[in-house]
Design a protein around this motif. Structure first.
Motif, PDB file in Angstrom:
ATOM      1  N   ARG A 153       0.847  -1.197   0.000  1.00 26.81           N
ATOM      2  CA  ARG A 153       0.000   0.000   0.000  1.00 26.81           C
ATOM      3  C   ARG A 153       0.876   1.239   0.000  1.00 26.81           C
ATOM      4  O   ARG A 153       2.072   1.175   0.289  1.00 26.81           O
ATOM      5  N   ARG A 154       0.264   2.376  -0.321  1.00 24.15           N
ATOM      6  CA  ARG A 154       0.810   3.693  -0.046  1.00 24.15           C
ATOM      7  C   ARG A 154      -0.187   4.390   0.877  1.00 24.15           C
ATOM      8  O   ARG A 154      -1.379   4.088   0.868  1.00 24.15           O
ATOM      9  N   TYR A 155       0.289   5.336   1.672  1.00 21.02           N
ATOM     10  CA  TYR A 155      -0.492   5.891   2.766  1.00 21.02           C
ATOM     11  C   TYR A 155      -0.918   7.330   2.503  1.00 21.02           C
ATOM     12  O   TYR A 155      -0.318   8.042   1.697  1.00 21.02           O
ATOM     13  N   THR A 156      -1.922   7.752   3.238  1.00 17.24           N
ATOM     14  CA  THR A 156      -2.223   9.164   3.430  1.00 17.24           C
ATOM     15  C   THR A 156      -1.947   9.489   4.902  1.00 17.24           C
ATOM     16  O   THR A 156      -1.749   8.583   5.724  1.00 17.24           O
ATOM     17  N   VAL A 157      -1.951  10.769   5.219  1.00 16.45           N
ATOM     18  CA  VAL A 157      -1.827  11.161   6.621  1.00 16.45           C
ATOM     19  C   VAL A 157      -2.930  10.510   7.452  1.00 16.45           C
ATOM     20  O   VAL A 157      -2.683  10.001   8.554  1.00 16.45           O
ATOM     21  N   ALA A 158      -4.149  10.479   6.912  1.00 16.67           N
ATOM     22  CA  ALA A 158      -5.276   9.906   7.651  1.00 16.67           C
ATOM     23  C   ALA A 158      -5.109   8.408   7.864  1.00 16.67           C
ATOM     24  O   ALA A 158      -5.347   7.890   8.966  1.00 16.67           O
ATOM     25  N   SER A 159      -4.704   7.676   6.833  1.00 13.81           N
ATOM     26  CA  SER A 159      -4.621   6.219   6.977  1.00 13.81           C
ATOM     27  C   SER A 159      -3.475   5.811   7.896  1.00 13.81           C
ATOM     28  O   SER A 159      -3.607   4.889   8.709  1.00 13.81           O
ATOM     29  N   LEU A 160      -2.331   6.505   7.820  1.00 15.65           N
ATOM     30  CA  LEU A 160      -1.232   6.184   8.723  1.00 15.65           C
ATOM     31  C   LEU A 160      -1.580   6.583  10.150  1.00 15.65           C
ATOM     32  O   LEU A 160      -1.294   5.847  11.097  1.00 15.65           O
ATOM     33  N   GLY A 161      -2.223   7.725  10.311  1.00 14.07           N
ATOM     34  CA  GLY A 161      -2.640   8.142  11.642  1.00 14.07           C
ATOM     35  C   GLY A 161      -3.613   7.156  12.268  1.00 14.07           C
ATOM     36  O   GLY A 161      -3.522   6.846  13.463  1.00 14.07           O
ATOM     37  N   GLY A 162      -4.540   6.629  11.463  1.00 12.94           N
ATOM     38  CA  GLY A 162      -5.481   5.643  11.974  1.00 12.94           C
ATOM     39  C   GLY A 162      -4.785   4.367  12.415  1.00 12.94           C
ATOM     40  O   GLY A 162      -5.126   3.783  13.458  1.00 12.94           O
ATOM     41  N   ALA A 163      -3.780   3.932  11.654  1.00 12.61           N
ATOM     42  CA  ALA A 163      -3.052   2.719  12.012  1.00 12.61           C
ATOM     43  C   ALA A 163      -2.242   2.919  13.302  1.00 12.61           C
ATOM     44  O   ALA A 163      -2.202   2.034  14.161  1.00 12.61           O
ATOM     45  N   LEU A 164      -1.611   4.077  13.437  1.00 12.82           N
ATOM     46  CA  LEU A 164      -0.833   4.365  14.647  1.00 12.82           C
ATOM     47  C   LEU A 164      -1.726   4.399  15.883  1.00 12.82           C
ATOM     48  O   LEU A 164      -1.384   3.847  16.932  1.00 12.82           O
ATOM     49  N   THR A 165      -2.876   5.038  15.754  1.00 11.68           N
ATOM     50  CA  THR A 165      -3.811   5.112  16.882  1.00 11.68           C
ATOM     51  C   THR A 165      -4.346   3.733  17.245  1.00 11.68           C
ATOM     52  O   THR A 165      -4.444   3.374  18.424  1.00 11.68           O
ATOM     53  N   ALA A 166      -4.672   2.939  16.227  1.00 15.55           N
ATOM     54  CA  ALA A 166      -5.184   1.583  16.480  1.00 15.55           C
ATOM     55  C   ALA A 166      -4.146   0.716  17.172  1.00 15.55           C
ATOM     56  O   ALA A 166      -4.493  -0.217  17.911  1.00 15.55           O
ATOM     57  N   ALA A 167      -2.857   1.004  16.941  1.00 14.54           N
ATOM     58  CA  ALA A 167      -1.783   0.256  17.589  1.00 14.54           C
ATOM     59  C   ALA A 167      -1.509   0.743  19.006  1.00 14.54           C
ATOM     60  O   ALA A 167      -0.587   0.240  19.665  1.00 14.54           O
ATOM     61  N   GLY A 168      -2.276   1.712  19.491  1.00 15.42           N
ATOM     62  CA  GLY A 168      -2.119   2.203  20.852  1.00 15.42           C
ATOM     63  C   GLY A 168      -1.020   3.224  21.022  1.00 15.42           C
ATOM     64  O   GLY A 168      -0.552   3.457  22.143  1.00 15.42           O
ATOM     65  N   LEU A 169      -0.609   3.870  19.925  1.00 15.06           N
ATOM     66  CA  LEU A 169       0.466   4.853  19.974  1.00 15.06           C
ATOM     67  C   LEU A 169      -0.077   6.275  19.989  1.00 15.06           C
ATOM     68  O   LEU A 169      -1.132   6.549  19.412  1.00 15.06           O
ATOM     69  N   ARG A 170       0.649   7.168  20.650  1.00 16.19           N
ATOM     70  CA  ARG A 170       0.262   8.582  20.712  1.00 16.19           C
ATOM     71  C   ARG A 170       1.022   9.360  19.649  1.00 16.19           C
ATOM     72  O   ARG A 170       2.249   9.414  19.658  1.00 16.19           O
ATOM     73  N   ILE A 171       0.306   9.981  18.739  1.00 17.12           N
ATOM     74  CA  ILE A 171       0.929  10.665  17.612  1.00 17.12           C
ATOM     75  C   ILE A 171       1.526  11.995  18.064  1.00 17.12           C
ATOM     76  O   ILE A 171       0.865  12.805  18.715  1.00 17.12           O
ATOM     77  N   GLU A 172       2.780  12.202  17.695  1.00 17.42           N
ATOM     78  CA  GLU A 172       3.489  13.433  18.023  1.00 17.42           C
ATOM     79  C   GLU A 172       3.695  14.307  16.782  1.00 17.42           C
ATOM     80  O   GLU A 172       3.562  15.521  16.845  1.00 17.42           O
ATOM     81  N   ARG A 173       4.045  13.697  15.667  1.00 22.09           N
ATOM     82  CA  ARG A 173       4.179  14.398  14.387  1.00 22.09           C
ATOM     83  C   ARG A 173       3.606  13.519  13.287  1.00 22.09           C
ATOM     84  O   ARG A 173       3.789  12.299  13.295  1.00 22.09           O
ATOM     85  N   LEU A 174       2.919  14.153  12.325  1.00 21.44           N
ATOM     86  CA  LEU A 174       2.324  13.387  11.229  1.00 21.44           C
ATOM     87  C   LEU A 174       2.040  14.354  10.087  1.00 21.44           C
ATOM     88  O   LEU A 174       1.153  15.193  10.183  1.00 21.44           O
ATOM     89  N   HIS A 175       2.839  14.261   9.010  1.00 22.44           N
ATOM     90  CA  HIS A 175       2.645  15.187   7.899  1.00 22.44           C
ATOM     91  C   HIS A 175       3.358  14.686   6.644  1.00 22.44           C
ATOM     92  O   HIS A 175       4.210  13.794   6.705  1.00 22.44           O
ATOM     93  N   TYR A 176       2.998  15.288   5.525  1.00 26.41           N
ATOM     94  CA  TYR A 176       3.634  14.953   4.252  1.00 26.41           C
ATOM     95  C   TYR A 176       4.989  15.651   4.134  1.00 26.41           C
ATOM     96  O   TYR A 176       5.203  16.722   4.714  1.00 26.41           O
ATOM     97  N   ILE A 177       5.873  15.040   3.352  1.00 21.00           N
ATOM     98  CA  ILE A 177       7.133  15.671   2.988  1.00 21.00           C
ATOM     99  C   ILE A 177       7.382  15.482   1.494  1.00 21.00           C
ATOM    100  O   ILE A 177       6.853  14.566   0.878  1.00 21.00           O
ATOM    101  N   ASN A 178       8.138  16.409   0.915  1.00 20.15           N
ATOM    102  CA  ASN A 178       8.649  16.293  -0.442  1.00 20.15           C
ATOM    103  C   ASN A 178       7.561  16.279  -1.524  1.00 20.15           C
ATOM    104  O   ASN A 178       7.403  15.296  -2.260  1.00 20.15           O
ATOM    105  N   PRO A 179       6.807  17.377  -1.683  1.00 18.87           N
ATOM    106  CA  PRO A 179       5.774  17.413  -2.725  1.00 18.87           C
ATOM    107  C   PRO A 179       6.335  17.333  -4.138  1.00 18.87           C
ATOM    108  O   PRO A 179       5.704  16.731  -5.020  1.00 18.87           O
ATOM    109  N   VAL A 180       7.507  17.924  -4.391  1.00 24.38           N
ATOM    110  CA  VAL A 180       8.097  17.836  -5.722  1.00 24.38           C
ATOM    111  C   VAL A 180       8.398  16.384  -6.079  1.00 24.38           C
ATOM    112  O   VAL A 180       8.221  15.946  -7.222  1.00 24.38           O
ATOM    113  N   GLY A 181       8.832  15.617  -5.096  1.00 21.84           N
ATOM    114  CA  GLY A 181       9.102  14.211  -5.329  1.00 21.84           C
ATOM    115  C   GLY A 181       7.873  13.441  -5.751  1.00 21.84           C
ATOM    116  O   GLY A 181       7.961  12.500  -6.562  1.00 21.84           O
ATOM    117  N   LEU A 182       6.694  13.819  -5.219  1.00 19.53           N
ATOM    118  CA  LEU A 182       5.461  13.135  -5.619  1.00 19.53           C
ATOM    119  C   LEU A 182       5.138  13.411  -7.077  1.00 19.53           C
ATOM    120  O   LEU A 182       4.743  12.502  -7.824  1.00 19.53           O
TER     121      LEU A 182
END
Length: 236
Positions: A153-182
């Motif tokens: 898979r490839r992720y979005t901020v929302a999908s990765l955030g949902g997986a981290l939360t479901a794993a019982g982790l507290r999110i500290e930073r969550l954002h996209y990087i490198n738009p030119v690369g996309l």
């Protein structure tokens, strides 16, 4: 499913082929550096370039691989460095440890059950330890090359955030990087069906675009990007 899903020979070749992208590698290494602590573990260490960079600040580090050939390369590379522990590790795992941080750069997308993967990564950390992730962004950017190297898979901020939360982790930073690369990924890997490799385009991108992107993103969070960067913590 272990993190060696996909063509492991192709994975190793890409890691070696992108050796010209020194600024890009330094960027990713520096994103993770503030969260390493005193005893980090890297998951899916490849040929060890990121670990080598982190040794300038981390007093010791554990590097791991699920692929035998890359594990041998890591063993040879760090044979005479007592600060580095090299060992095999498959994800998900039932192992438990007390590391200060677990870093997985472009690894989680290789694990079919990413929730089980994240849960087992958390189990390798002490309370309050950091999970540091970089994953490829946007399902619409999934290419033939992604599938060839074992991306589920490839992720979005929302999908990765949902997986981290479901794993019982507290999110500290969550954002996209490198738009030119996309944009480049859509063009090269989706439209033209190319595979990343060393050459003039990579060198121009690495020497001109990456330094500019780093400067811009110090004070600006892009609304999209080639990758998602995340830092999450285990409960204290």
């Amino acid at each position: 499913m272990p993190e060696t899903s996909g063509d492991t020979h192709l994975q190793s070749r890409v890691l070696e082929d992108l050796s010209d992208a020194v600024n890009y590698q330094r960027w990713l290494a520096d994103l993770a550096r503030p969260y390493l602590g005193d005893d980090p573990i890297e998951l899916g260490s490849g040929i060890g370039d990121y670990a080598a960079a982190w040794l300038s600040t981390a007093p010791r580090i554990t590097v791991t691989e699920a692929d035998d050939s890359r594990l041998k390369m890591l063993t040879t590379r760090f044979l005479d460095d007592p600060r580095v522990d090299v060992r095999p590790l498959f994800l998900p795992t039932d192992e438990r440890a007390e590391h200060s941080a677990a870093v997985a750069l472009n690894v989680l997308e290789h694990i079919e059950d990413d929730l089980a993967g994240l849960t087992s990564i958390a189990g390798l950390l002490r309370p309050g330890g950091a999970v540091v992730l970089i994953v490829p962004a946007f399902p619409s950017a999934m290419s033939r090359f992604d599938r060839a190297i074992g991306h589920f898979r490839r992720y979005t901020v929302a999908s990765l955030g949902g997986a981290l939360t479901a794993a019982g982790l507290r999110i500290e930073r969550l954002h996209y990087i490198n738009p030119v690369g996309l944009v480049g990924w859509y063009t090269a890997c989706r439209a033209l069906r190319l595979a990343p490799h060393n050459g003039p385009l990579v060198r121009v991108y690495d020497h001109l675009v990456v330094p500019l992107a780093r400067r811009l993103e110090r004070n600006w969070t892009p609304p999209f990007g080639q990758s998602v960067f995340a830092v999450a913590r285990t409960p204290r």
